[in-house]
Design a protein around this motif. Structure first.
Motif, PDB file in Angstrom:
ATOM      1  N   ASP A  44     -35.699 -59.505 -64.566  1.00 12.11           N
ATOM      2  CA  ASP A  44     -36.545 -58.909 -65.967  1.00 12.11           C
ATOM      3  C   ASP A  44     -37.256 -59.816 -66.504  1.00 12.11           C
ATOM      4  O   ASP A  44     -37.859 -59.565 -67.717  1.00 12.11           O
ATOM      5  N   THR A  46     -40.141 -61.899 -68.005  1.00 13.19           N
ATOM      6  CA  THR A  46     -41.444 -61.697 -68.700  1.00 13.19           C
ATOM      7  C   THR A  46     -42.441 -62.672 -68.282  1.00 13.19           C
ATOM      8  O   THR A  46     -41.922 -63.807 -67.817  1.00 13.19           O
ATOM      9  N   ASN A 117     -32.035 -62.866 -57.480  1.00 11.97           N
ATOM     10  CA  ASN A 117     -32.796 -62.462 -58.678  1.00 11.97           C
ATOM     11  C   ASN A 117     -34.420 -62.313 -58.092  1.00 11.97           C
ATOM     12  O   ASN A 117     -35.298 -61.599 -58.534  1.00 11.97           O
ATOM     13  N   PHE A 121     -36.852 -59.424 -58.142  1.00 11.33           N
ATOM     14  CA  PHE A 121     -37.849 -59.170 -58.895  1.00 11.33           C
ATOM     15  C   PHE A 121     -39.114 -58.669 -58.306  1.00 11.33           C
ATOM     16  O   PHE A 121     -39.876 -57.762 -58.507  1.00 11.33           O
ATOM     17  N   ALA A 124     -38.653 -55.019 -57.276  1.00 14.28           N
ATOM     18  CA  ALA A 124     -38.928 -53.994 -58.796  1.00 14.28           C
ATOM     19  C   ALA A 124     -40.478 -53.950 -58.941  1.00 14.28           C
ATOM     20  O   ALA A 124     -40.914 -52.977 -59.686  1.00 14.28           O
TER      21      ALA A 124
END
Length: 207
Positions: A44, A46, A117, A121, A124
């Motif tokens: 998640d 940013t 991760n 990433f 997603a």
């Protein structure tokens, strides 16, 4: 992670560069920063956090790499390269088709496990249809080669169908595995092989 020069070594302000002597980073340095942030903070992460880690402003990140979709595409390429390398390494020493298939699955899971991760990433993020198709084709290359060499699956269309179908199965299983660690990767590789390989053999006998 592919190493590049530290951000501190990036070219500093020149004509037309942002005021204040702000450090500017190359595309490679920004992608490295993105990978570090994603590895540390999760899928998640940013664009603001990535820009901060690279010590640049978000507009510079967008101008150099692109928006989040462009970042996903770029990091997808890196993930695919690592998966392809891991699968190729895993196939070494295996000559029987079923053994090769299970080794390829283990290689895939090993690469994903090493960059959990990053895998989450890139999977997603939303991608344009044409870009997604291109990335799937890249991901399927080794599987298509493996299937094309298998008895009964020599036709390109059959090999492609099997490769795309299996990638879809891998995708769902991997996402669920990463979310719960419900089993070890060797067991998952064995389970996927037990599920999928009989169908491949059946297709070979049918031809």
């Amino acid at each position: 992670m592919i190493r590049h020069p530290d951000t501190a070594d990036a070219v500093r302000r020149g004509p037309g560069r942002p005021k204040g002597g702000q450090v500017l980073a190359s595309r490679e340095q920004l992608l490295d920063a993105a990978e570090r942030v994603i590895a540390e903070q999760g899928p998640d992460a940013t664009m603001e956090e990535i820009a901060a880690a690279a010590t640049v402003t978000k507009p510079i990140l967008y101008r150099t790499v692109g928006d989040r979709a462009a970042l996903v595409n770029a990091l997808s390429e890196a993930m695919i390269d690592r998966i392809s390398t891991a699968i190729g390494d895993a196939l070494t020493g295996h000559t029987q088709p079923r053994e090769q298939f299970e080794a390829a699955v283990r290689g895939y899971l090993s690469a994903v496990d090493a960059d959990r991760n990053l895998f989450l990433f890139v999977n997603a993020g939303r991608q344009e249809t044409n870009e997604l198709r291109r990335l799937v084709d890249r991901s399927a290359t080794l599987m298509i080669e493996l299937f094309t060499a298998a008895p009964g699956l020599q036709t390109p269309t059959t090999a492609q169908t099997w490769a795309y179908s299996i990638l879809g199965a891998f995708q769902v299983v991997t996402v669920m595995w990463l979310g719960s660690d419900y089993s070890d990767r060797n067991t998952i590789a064995a389970d996927l092989t037990a599920l999928l390989w009989p169908g491949i053999e059946l297709a070979g006998r049918a031809d």
